[in-house]
Design an enzyme around this catalytic site. Sequence first.
Site, PDB file in Angstrom:
ATOM      1  CD  GLU A  76       8.202  -4.117  16.330  1.00 66.41           C
ATOM      2  OE1 GLU A  76       7.566  -3.063  16.427  1.00 66.41           O
ATOM      3  OE2 GLU A  76       7.780  -5.105  15.691  1.00 66.41           O
ATOM      4  CB  CYS A 112       5.592  -7.984  12.280  1.00 66.77           C
ATOM      5  SG  CYS A 112       4.906  -9.097  11.041  1.00 66.77           S
ATOM      6  CD  GLU A 141      -2.284 -10.215  12.573  1.00 63.82           C
ATOM      7  OE1 GLU A 141      -1.290 -10.394  13.309  1.00 63.82           O
ATOM      8  OE2 GLU A 141      -2.936 -11.148  12.092  1.00 63.82           O
ATOM      9  CE  LYS A 192      -4.200   5.700   7.510  1.00 65.92           C
ATOM     10  NZ  LYS A 192      -2.770   6.029   7.306  1.00 65.92           N
TER      11      LYS A 192
HETATM   12  P1  NAD Z   1       2.007   2.587  13.011  1.00 67.66           P
HETATM   13  O1  NAD Z   1       1.303   2.055  14.198  1.00 67.66           O
HETATM   14  O2  NAD Z   1       2.795   3.827  13.175  1.00 67.66           O
HETATM   15  O3  NAD Z   1       0.971   2.872  11.819  1.00 67.66           O
HETATM   16  C1  NAD Z   1       0.139   1.855  11.291  1.00 67.66           C
HETATM   17  C2  NAD Z   1      -1.056   2.500  10.613  1.00 67.66           C
HETATM   18  O4  NAD Z   1      -1.866   3.130  11.594  1.00 67.66           O
HETATM   19  C3  NAD Z   1      -0.708   3.599   9.613  1.00 67.66           C
HETATM   20  O5  NAD Z   1      -1.547   3.487   8.494  1.00 67.66           O
HETATM   21  C4  NAD Z   1      -1.015   4.871  10.382  1.00 67.66           C
HETATM   22  O6  NAD Z   1      -1.330   5.983   9.569  1.00 67.66           O
HETATM   23  C5  NAD Z   1      -2.220   4.446  11.184  1.00 67.66           C
HETATM   24  N1  NAD Z   1      -2.484   5.236  12.393  1.00 67.66           N
HETATM   25  C6  NAD Z   1      -1.638   6.020  13.098  1.00 67.66           C
HETATM   26  N2  NAD Z   1      -2.284   6.577  14.148  1.00 67.66           N
HETATM   27  C7  NAD Z   1      -3.559   6.121  14.114  1.00 67.66           C
HETATM   28  C8  NAD Z   1      -4.704   6.310  14.946  1.00 67.66           C
HETATM   29  N3  NAD Z   1      -4.667   7.081  16.024  1.00 67.66           N
HETATM   30  N4  NAD Z   1      -5.847   5.681  14.630  1.00 67.66           N
HETATM   31  C9  NAD Z   1      -5.906   4.865  13.550  1.00 67.66           C
HETATM   32  N5  NAD Z   1      -4.852   4.645  12.711  1.00 67.66           N
HETATM   33  C10 NAD Z   1      -3.689   5.265  13.005  1.00 67.66           C
HETATM   34  O7  NAD Z   1       2.916   1.398  12.473  1.00 67.66           O
HETATM   35  P2  NAD Z   1       3.968   1.439  11.278  1.00 67.66           P
HETATM   36  O8  NAD Z   1       5.182   2.179  11.724  1.00 67.66           O
HETATM   37  O9  NAD Z   1       3.301   1.844  10.032  1.00 67.66           O
HETATM   38  O10 NAD Z   1       4.320  -0.114  11.122  1.00 67.66           O
HETATM   39  C11 NAD Z   1       5.296  -0.780  11.843  1.00 67.66           C
HETATM   40  C12 NAD Z   1       4.688  -1.603  12.962  1.00 67.66           C
HETATM   41  O11 NAD Z   1       3.728  -2.521  12.440  1.00 67.66           O
HETATM   42  C13 NAD Z   1       5.714  -2.459  13.678  1.00 67.66           C
HETATM   43  O12 NAD Z   1       5.478  -2.417  15.056  1.00 67.66           O
HETATM   44  C14 NAD Z   1       5.449  -3.859  13.137  1.00 67.66           C
HETATM   45  O13 NAD Z   1       5.850  -4.898  13.997  1.00 67.66           O
HETATM   46  C15 NAD Z   1       3.964  -3.821  12.975  1.00 67.66           C
HETATM   47  N6  NAD Z   1       3.538  -4.841  12.018  1.00 67.66           N
HETATM   48  C16 NAD Z   1       2.861  -5.917  12.492  1.00 67.66           C
HETATM   49  C17 NAD Z   1       2.484  -6.929  11.613  1.00 67.66           C
HETATM   50  C18 NAD Z   1       1.735  -8.127  12.080  1.00 67.66           C
HETATM   51  O14 NAD Z   1       1.196  -8.819  11.231  1.00 67.66           O
HETATM   52  N7  NAD Z   1       1.674  -8.430  13.368  1.00 67.66           N
HETATM   53  C19 NAD Z   1       2.792  -6.816  10.262  1.00 67.66           C
HETATM   54  C20 NAD Z   1       3.483  -5.705   9.810  1.00 67.66           C
HETATM   55  C21 NAD Z   1       3.856  -4.717  10.713  1.00 67.66           C
END
Ligand code: NAD
Length: 527
Positions: free
Chosen positions: A377, A279, A245, A172
């Site tokens: 963040e 990240c 992650e 997804k």
């Molecule tokens: P997000 O948490 O808003 O969304 C991530 C994913 O989760 C999306 O596909 C979203 O549709 C899905 N999602 C949303 N609500 C959900 C739910 N209730 N159940 C299951 N899935 C759900 O994050 P984002 O804005 O897409 O990404 C940015 C964040 O990701 C930042 O905090 C960044 O630090 C983190 N990130 C971490 C890493 C790592 O490796 N640690 C890498 C890249 C990004």
Amino acid sequence: MNAIQTPVVPAANRITIRNPATGETVGTVPCFGSEEISAAVAKARAAQSRWAQTSIAERMKIVRRFTQLVCDEKDAIAAVIIREAGKPVAEAISTEILVVLDAAKFLLNHVPEFLRPEPVPHANPVMKLKRGLLCREPYGVIGIISPWNYPFSLPSVQALTALITGNAVVLKPSEFTPFSSLEIERLLRAAGLDPDLLQVVTGEGAAGSALLQSTIDKLIFTGSVATGKRVAQAAAARLLPVVLELGGKDPMLVLEDADVDVASSAAVWGAFMNAGQTCLSVERCYVHEAIYDDFLKACVAKTVKLRVGPGTDPAADVGPMIHERQLRIVQSHVDDAIARGALLLAGGKPVAQLGANFFAPTVLAGVDHSMAIMREETFGPVLPVRSFKTEEEAVALANDSEFGLAASIFTPNRKRGEALARRLNAGTVMVNDLISCFGISEAPHGGVKASGIGRTHGHFGLEEMVWPKYLDSDGMPRMKKLWWYSYGPAFQRQMNGFIELLFSKDLTKRIRGGMRSARSYLQRKPF
Ligand code: NAD
């Protein structure tokens, strides 16, 4: 530019994807509902039971073909990434495509050895007649939920690791960048993968939630801490294993002996690459007071040279934010810092003439931990810098955070840097570099504290895709074992003697214990 249309679901249930640089429509994708997602997982499960029986060589052949296709089609793939994520072409090539090719090479080099059953030698003398083997079994169907900031490399590396170890994948992607995942699906199918083994289910958070509720066997989630906590709660309710992650607030420490030119270049790249939406971005910078002023001067001089623009412009260094909501978070952190006494040295505002989502690379000095910019963040092109007096203070400041993804230390004295690295609470600490650990395929990627649970990449990333099965095979199939029935005084004497034989410090007691144990065994009548 023609918008990309994928068929299947009626327009009312589709999401429109926009180019963050121009606002133009990139295309639309369907919002998968829970029934469709359950059906995808069921198809994946059926295909996985066949896939797990194929030879490792067969699986490697597909990964090899995939890498060749990615290599041959890198410009076209980069164009898809740039269109929906906005990043400069240099970054699409280096941090997305190169990372995937390198990770695939790592998998091809290491998977045969990794999946080979591993002998488990036994120290206990009565267990020496058994052969112990550690087998690594695929979970079955792995769910992957991805964010938008590395829309090609993150899901590719995770999906390839899951597939090569014998799993099927239902992916997804972020609702902002689904076309990069659809590229992964297209390329794997072109490489000969059974289409049921990797299926992309597009949609918003609800689709992620439905995937979580489906019958997947493990979930690899990458995203924000807030969503990660919701995912962890839902997963706990059904005891679903998860890798999380999550976000970071990575500190960079610049010691008094650091080369100011080198460290300032690192800070500027670390804070502004991918417009700070990494990240592993430098989110906090601590500089020894002896070089603080010179460091700030160098950072500002380098920051104002950066060219902000759409990723399609080959001269662009810093692209747009993914959407306006992200830009507003960045602005609010900058405004809060200035209101609390921080000094704005560069940027600080949107670059409206380029489009709605561009923010000028920003340098702030004199920040402190009362400010949101040092605690939450920010995920934008901001470099907040404060000074420190002693190593102790630097370590305390770096560790004063709910996050623990990565950190970096700049000093020409590697020994000193490595010693300091051991004191930082972060999943990765780099000495004299930053962020590039994500491109080192052997290095485990993941954090401590609120930055997550588990690892992707490297050997630890492979371990997350399998469960350990201990296989034990007895070498004396016609012998009743010493510890079976019957119990009674002779059994107790046998065991007491055996304990003395193994663990007594006194040699005489050990010899006597061994003899008593053997005698008692012969007196027993096992049934
Ligand atoms: P997000 O948490 O808003 O969304 C991530 C994913 O989760 C999306 O596909 C979203 O549709 C899905 N999602 C949303 N609500 C959900 C739910 N209730 N159940 C299951 N899935 C759900 O994050 P984002 O804005 O897409 O990404 C940015 C964040 O990701 C930042 O905090 C960044 O630090 C983190 N990130 C971490 C890493 C790592 O490796 N640690 C890498 C890249 C990004």
